[in-house]
Design an enzyme around this catalytic site. Structure first.
Site: not given
Lengths: 473, 409
Positions: A68, A191
């Site tokens: 973009h 995690v």
């Protein structure tokens, strides 16, 4: 230098003297890998931990693949600045490393009076964002630019610098450079818990404890959950599903630009865009969900896309569909990124990186590295990274199967394995021997395009699987 | 110039049954330089991994196995004097009868006096059928499944659902059983077949008027969600699903060469002499009508040798041939152009497909208000299986007249 990449079954390595990592980045999507690459320039012991079996394997692998300009960002936001800056950085980096990019330009097409009336404000917004090349087009100019457009286009806004990019090569380049410069990449390493400490944080991972002095949370859809481990309750990630349809390469000549919808009170429409692989993309839907694993496509979603696509580019619907996929964007209910440093905690949250994250990734990495210094880490003197050349996957570059000199040097580049995408045995061999080899057929596809074509494995799928399994542990 | 440029008399693209049949017949009939390019590493086409019998025979259990059939057709073409080159991929066109190719020996540009397209067909994969859901492991087409089992000896799964009721679904079931996979159901959105065609070969229930609505499970398939004709929905637990049939011609090379397609077959429009609209470009086999049996494809390949020789001798090419079209429930007809030379299609009959079962269809052929043919077929017609229309009326059609329309009266 030896490269440290670990996966399921491997123990996490012990650092010399039982030292903790200096910095650990959670999440090896396009943002996490960009940050790890930036940190790799410094004399730091850095870990990049990823829950899945590959980099770029969540939101990053299933986006609209657009680089973009940031013309339509909310002026003054962090996102607006980082997208603008990221676009410049990533464009230059892509040119250096061979990440496929095609500057096809975008057209925002107005299909009704409300959309037509919205265009001047969008032009003003682009200028407020420092983008000055946008231009209004009348109906005739739009028709001339896009001869296959459906009837009824009233006008448009041209944004000539909007580009399409390879969403897979980008994080792979970042991660490859990071690993080659000494960053430890731990895959299959979710995690599960974090015990924040006064000097060292201890992460409980699926593969045992990991200790680190500083922590950067680039966990994408799960960034809010990681953030809460520090006692924060700042943002909640609401997955926003985008379903997309990839049309056959024979549809490519139907469209010249990225055809963007004009956002109005009735919502954001869908886009039609070429891909760097020579296909045409239609999508995405925008569905607010609460399940962070809901990456399935739906009958309603596909029907909606086909209905909207038929209006934009009627002949597109006559072409064969190559793939249907869905990705989840990490929306947080705020029209900006959620990047926040916590100096006392030696922690930085990098949340709410929405669909512009691919474009902004390198600027985010630079920004976050700056914040790290403010969090109390002296990163030392940066060094230049070893240059990197990625395999040229894009149609705009000369692919190996068309490169006579390359084939003369190595006939494996003249042996096609995946016929639809024209991927050669040489490219597949190279991918399997790379710094970050694929661990699945899907991972091989993201590195080489093999198996991604119109037949979806009818001709070569079993052979590709044999190659991957032969390469297994 | 980095491409090696050469000229041949006839260049055949694809060494499946049709391409090999064409090459064998052309070389045997005295055409000097007949070259076949095959992108796979071995010639023979799809039969190479079809381990069931019935090849080279009209009876299901007659003839030979696919691999044996592939070997014999390959050997026959080579023996006749055709040059077979495998591992060479045609990548595009450089002129009306000039093709670019890539192989381990480098890049080539081959110009031919006649080109025969015989690139075959593939089954539409799950994505092209727009089946929603997750993207799990365990999703196959028959083509991929047969290669996984018979060539690579891969582990498939334990419980499978087969989508589709075309004959290839039976081959998929056999392959699954050979790999130790239980077939829990076959699913088709079509109505029940006619009683005569039921029975045999099952073991797994055939669920008719049943639509696959989604795939579930990640990373591995856990089930196939279906909706029955009466609106009931259920999920069939399985770890493997095979999408069978729903063939689409591998027509990309034809389209890249601006060879016009027939809207029904999605293969090149062609006449009874297998001539496309592009001068000097012939086509044969399942590129034209996905799909017919290997024997039909091979017969077409052999049949085009005479018209190719005629073209080599005279360079003539017909223009403005009237098209043949079908009306629903018929889906397509092949050949689908009339020819001015009195040529008849292979077996003196056209091949058609119907979208729904027909008990004893009355076939009517009209052109410009004139009825050319009307006859009731004695045999029932089923979707996914050939239905034949005799070609006796073809001489009465005006090749320069309007579209010839075939309908069920």
């Amino acid at each position: 230098m030896t490269h440290t990449v670990t996966a399921a079954g491997d123990p996490l390595p012990a650092l010399p003297g039982g030292a903790p990592y200096d910095v650990t980045v959670i999440g090896a999507g396009v943002v996490g890998t960009a940050i790890a690459r930036e940190l790799a320039r410094y004399p730091l012991r850095t870990a990049l931990v990823e829950a899945s079996d590959d980099i770029g394997n969540g939101t990053s692998k299933a986006n609209t693949a657009i680089l973009h300009t940031g013309f339509d960002a909310v002026p003054g936001t962090l996102e607006a600045r980082l997208v603008r800056e990221g676009q410049r950085r990533l464009s230059a980096y892509a040119a250096d490393t061979g990440i496929p990019v095609e500057r096809v330009g975008a057209l925002l097409v107005a299909w009704d009076a409300e959309q037509l009336a919205a265009l001047p404000a969008l032009l003003a917004k682009a200028e407020a964002n420092g983008y000055r090349a946008a231009r209004l087009l009348d109906a005739d100019e739009v028709a001339e630019r896009e001869p296959h457009l459906g009837p009824g286009a009233l006008g448009g806004l041209e944004v000539p610098d909007e580009s399409v990019i390879c969403p897979w090569t980008t994080p792979l380049a970042f991660a490859t450079q990071a690993v080659r410069a000494g960053v430890h990449l731990h895959l299959d390493c979710p995690v599960r818990d974090i015990e924040p400490g006064s000097t060292v944080h201890t992460l409980t991972t699926g593969r045992g404890p990991l200790r680190t002095r500083f922590l950067i949370n680039a966990a994408g859809l799960y960034a809010d959950e990681i953030d809460r481990r520090f006692g924060h309750d700042v943002f909640t990630v609401t997955p926003r599903r985008g379903q997309l349809i990839v049309f056959d390469k024979l549809a490519r000549d139907l469209v010249r630009h990225i055809l963007l919808p004009v956002p109005t009170s009735a919502g954001k429409g869908v886009l039609v865009a070429p891909t760097v692989f020579g296909n045409v993309l239609l999508g995405p839907t925008a569905e607010e969900l609460d399940d962070k694993t809901a990456t399935e496509s739906t009958q309603e979603g596909i029907a909606l896309l086909r209905e909207k696509g038929r209006r934009i580019l009627p002949r597109l619907l006559d072409e064969e569909v190559t793939a249907v996929y869905a990705g989840l964007r990490a929306a947080t209910g705020q029209e900006d990124y959620r990047i926040q440093e916590y100096p006392g905690r030696r922690y930085i949250a990098v949340g709410g990186i929405r669909s512009t994250g691919l474009t902004a990734s390198m600027a985010i990495a630079d920004h976050v590295t700056g914040l790290l210094a403010r969090t109390g880490l002296d990163p030392g003197t940066p060094a230049e990274l070893e240059p990197l050349t990625m395999p040229g996957l894009g149609e705009a570059a000369e692919r190996p199967y068309l490169n006579a000199e390359l084939i003369a040097r190595d006939p494996a580049y003249g042996t096609l394995v995946c016929h639809c995408e024209r991927v050669t045995a040489g490219e597949i061999r190279d991918a399997l021997a790379a710094t970050l080899p694929p661990r699945s057929v899907a991972g091989l596809a993201r590195r080489t395009r093999a198996g991604n074509g119109r037949c979806q494995g009818f001709h070569c799928g079993a052979g590709l699987r044999a190659l991957i399994e032969g390469n297994g542990p | 110039m980095t491409r090696r440029e050469r000229t041949v008399d006839v260049l055949v693209v694809g060494a499946g049954p049709a391409g090999l049949g064409a090459a064998a017949e052309l070389a045997a009939s005295g055409v000097r330089r007949v070259e076949v390019l095959e992108r796979e590493q071995s010639a023979g086409g799809i039969p190479r991994h079809c381990h069931h019998a019935g090849f080279g025979s009209s009876r299901p259990n007659g003839g030979t196995s696919g691999p044996e059939y592939a070997r014999r057709s390959t050997a026959a073409a080579a023996r006749a004097g055709a040059t077979l080159r495998t591992g060479i991929t045609v990548t595009g066109w450089a002129g009306p009868r000039t093709l670019d190719a890539t192989g381990p020996g480098g890049l080539e540009r081959i110009t031919a006096h006649a080109v025969v397209l015989a690139t075959g067909a593939r089954e539409r994969p799950r994505s092209a059928r727009l089946v929603p859901g997750t993207r799990p492991a365990g999703v196959y087409t028959t083509g991929e499944l047969q290669q996984a089992v018979h060539i690579h000896h891969q582990h498939i799964g334990t419980r499978a659902v087969i989508v589709g009721d075309e004959p290839v679904g039976i081959a998929a079931a056999d392959t699954l059983r050979a790999a130790g996979v239980e077939v829990v159901a076959r699913v088709t959105d079509r109505p029940a077949a006619l009683p005569a065609a039921l029975g045999r070969h099952h073991g797994a229930p055939l669920l008719t008027r049943t639509t696959v609505t989604a795939l579930a499970g990640s990373p591995r398939l856990t089930g196939v969600a279906v909706r029955h004709g009466d609106g009931r929905t259920t999920t069939l637990p399985c770890d493997t699903v095979v999408f069978t049939g729903d063939w689409i011609p591998d027509h990309e090379l034809a389209r890249r060469g601006d060879v016009p397609l027939d809207p029904g077959t999605r293969g090149p429009a062609h006449d009874a002499a297998y001539r496309t609209h592009a001068p000097g470009v012939f086509a044969a086999g399942n590129l034209l009508h996905a799909v017919e049996r290997a024997g039909t494809a091979a017969a077409e390949g052999r049949a085009l040798a005479a018209p190719v020789r005629r073209h080599l001798a005279t360079g003539a090419w017909p223009a403005g041939r009237a098209a043949l079209t079908v009306a629903a429930p018929l889906e397509w007809i092949a050949p689908n152009l009339t020819g001015p030379d009195g040529d008849r299609p292979t077996g003196n009959r056209f091949i058609l497909r119907t979208g729904r079962p027909l008990t004893a269809p009355l076939l009517v052929v009209r052109q410009d208000g004139l009825e050319l043919y009307r006859r009731r077929l004695l045999r029932p017609a089923r979707p996914g299986r050939p239905l034949h229309l005799p070609a006796d009326w073809l001489d009465r059609a005006d090749p320069h007249g309007g579209t010839v329309r075939v309908s069920v009266g």
